[in-house]
Design an enzyme around this catalytic site. Sequence first.
Site, PDB file in Angstrom:
ATOM      1  NE  ARG A   1      -2.774   0.454   3.439  1.00 26.04           N
ATOM      2  CZ  ARG A   1      -2.029   0.723   4.516  1.00 26.04           C
ATOM      3  NH1 ARG A   1      -1.335   1.851   4.571  1.00 26.04           N
ATOM      4  NH2 ARG A   1      -1.959  -0.118   5.527  1.00 26.04           N
TER       5      ARG A   1
ATOM      6  CE1 TYR B   1     -18.422   9.730 -15.306  1.00 26.58           C
ATOM      7  CE2 TYR B   1     -17.116   9.980 -13.316  1.00 26.58           C
ATOM      8  CZ  TYR B   1     -17.925   9.220 -14.130  1.00 26.58           C
ATOM      9  OH  TYR B   1     -18.241   7.936 -13.765  1.00 26.58           O
TER      10      TYR B   1
ATOM     11  CG  ASP C   1     -10.776  15.202 -15.068  1.00 30.89           C
ATOM     12  OD1 ASP C   1     -10.087  14.639 -15.933  1.00 30.89           O
ATOM     13  OD2 ASP C   1     -11.715  14.641 -14.479  1.00 30.89           O
TER      14      ASP C   1
ATOM     15  CE  LYS D   1     -13.401   6.741 -18.516  1.00 27.96           C
ATOM     16  NZ  LYS D   1     -13.359   7.289 -17.194  1.00 27.96           N
TER      17      LYS D   1
HETATM   18  C1  LIG Z   1     -13.436  13.354 -17.140  1.00 26.90           C
HETATM   19  C2  LIG Z   1     -13.512  12.230 -16.154  1.00 26.90           C
HETATM   20  N1  LIG Z   1     -12.944  12.372 -14.937  1.00 26.90           N
HETATM   21  C3  LIG Z   1     -12.997  11.389 -14.000  1.00 26.90           C
HETATM   22  C4  LIG Z   1     -13.650  10.205 -14.255  1.00 26.90           C
HETATM   23  C5  LIG Z   1     -13.718   9.146 -13.174  1.00 26.90           C
HETATM   24  O1  LIG Z   1     -12.787   8.160 -13.447  1.00 26.90           O
HETATM   25  P1  LIG Z   1     -12.982   6.605 -13.015  1.00 26.90           P
HETATM   26  O2  LIG Z   1     -14.156   6.090 -13.761  1.00 26.90           O
HETATM   27  O3  LIG Z   1     -11.668   5.992 -13.437  1.00 26.90           O
HETATM   28  O4  LIG Z   1     -13.183   6.593 -11.547  1.00 26.90           O
HETATM   29  C6  LIG Z   1     -14.249  10.002 -15.494  1.00 26.90           C
HETATM   30  C7  LIG Z   1     -14.949   8.733 -15.784  1.00 26.90           C
HETATM   31  O5  LIG Z   1     -15.650   8.595 -16.776  1.00 26.90           O
HETATM   32  C8  LIG Z   1     -14.184  11.039 -16.473  1.00 26.90           C
HETATM   33  O6  LIG Z   1     -14.761  10.913 -17.671  1.00 26.90           O
END
Ligand SMILES: Cc1ncc(COP(=O)(O)O)c(C=O)c1O
Length: 380
Positions: free
Chosen positions: A49, A102, A175, A200
Site C-alpha cells: 500500500r 463528469y 482534470d 481512459k
Molecule cells: C473526465 C472524467 N474524470 C474522471 C472520471 C472518473 O474516473 P474513473 O471512472 O476511473 O473513476 C471520469 C470517468 O468517466 C471522467 O470521464
Amino acid sequence: MTYGFETLAIHAGQKPEPRTGAVVPPIFQTSTYAQDGVGAPREGYEYSRSGNPTRDALQQCLAALEAGHTALAFASGLAAEDTLLRTVCQPGDHVVIPDDAYGGTYRLFARVAQRWGVSWTAAKVSDVDAVRAAIEPGRTKLVWLETPTNPLLGIADIAALATVAHDAGARLVVDNTFASPYLQQPLVLGADVVVHSTTKYVGGHSDVVGGALVTADAELGAELAYHQNAMGAINGPFDAWLTLRGVKTLGVRMDRHCDNAERVAEFLTRHKAVAQVLYPGLPDHPGHETAAKQMRRFGGMVSFRATGGEAHAVEICNRTKVFVLAESLGGVESLIEHPGRMTHASAAGSPLEVPADLVRLSVGIETVDDLLADLAQALG
Ligand SMILES: Cc1ncc(COP(=O)(O)O)c(C=O)c1O
C-alpha cells in the site's frame, strides 16, 4: 537532457530491471517485502500500500509526461479525486466546480463531500469572469476544471484561470482525462494539480480502471502521498503494469484518435439528422481559439445533438454496429452513449444536467471509412 514525449512514454521510470535485464518492468505482485533487519527495508519497500515498484514505474512515467514532480496512481479516477479533496479541504471550505463535468465528479462533490462540510458552486468554466465570481475568497480552496469538458466539450482557459485561482489564494485543479498529456500539459500552463482517469486515454485499451494525481509542487506531492497511503485507494501492481503498457503508445494513438474525430465531426456537421456538433476542432466552436492555444490537437471526443430530440438520440445510440454502445471513453475502439441516461444520469435535476438530445462519441482508431459508414446508417 530532455527527451520528447514519445521517448518519455516508453522509457521514463522504465529502466531495464537490474537483476535480469527484463526490458519491461515486472509485475511485483506482492503485498510485502523481506527486510534486511528491523527498520532496514530494501530500497524503502516495506508494504505494497505504501510502495510497489510496478506502481512506482507508472508514477514516474506519468510525472514525466505531465512535466510534474510527483505522480500518484490510484484505484480509479474517482479515488484520485477523493484523495485530493480530502488532502486539501476541511469542513467549512468551498470549491468551484464546472457546470459541465463528469457526472461522477459532480456526485462526489454534491452527494459526498457536501455531507462532510465542503460546499461547492458550479460555474461555467469557459467564462473566466463567471469562475472569478464563483470564488469565495478565503474559503475557496480549489478551482476545479475539466477541459475539454465531459460531455459538452467546452474549453476553459487554463493559464487565465490559474491566475484567477492564485489571486484568490486557491489552487487550480485540471482534470486532463479528455485531452491526455500528449495533447495538453496543464502544469506547464500554471495548474497546481492534474487529475486523470487513467481508465481512459492513458490506459487506452478499455481493460483497466485507474486514476492519477500529478503535481509540480513537491510539498503538495508529499502531502498527497501521505494521504494516499493513509486512505489506501492505491492502483494494484497488475493494473499499474497494464496502464504502463498502454501509455507507451499514447502519442501514436492520440494522433489517430484526432485524425478520425476530425473526419467524424466534419461528416456530422453536414448531416440533416444532426442539429449541432460539439467539437473544439471546428472553427465555429466558441472555445476553438483557446483550445488551439493550449492543446496540440483537439482530441478524440465528439458530441452532437439529434434533430429529433431524446427519442431520436437514443435510437441513434441503439443502431450503431461498429461504435459500441457503452459508458467510458478513450480506448482504441469507438464507443457511443447517451449521457443523459448513462454517464451523466447522476446529474439529472442539477445545474450539471445535460441536454436530453445529446449523443457522445469516443472516436476510436479503427478505419475511419468504417466509422463514417456506421454513423451514416445509424443516423438514417
Ligand atoms: C473526465 C472524467 N474524470 C474522471 C472520471 C472518473 O474516473 P474513473 O471512472 O476511473 O473513476 C471520469 C470517468 O468517466 C471522467 O470521464
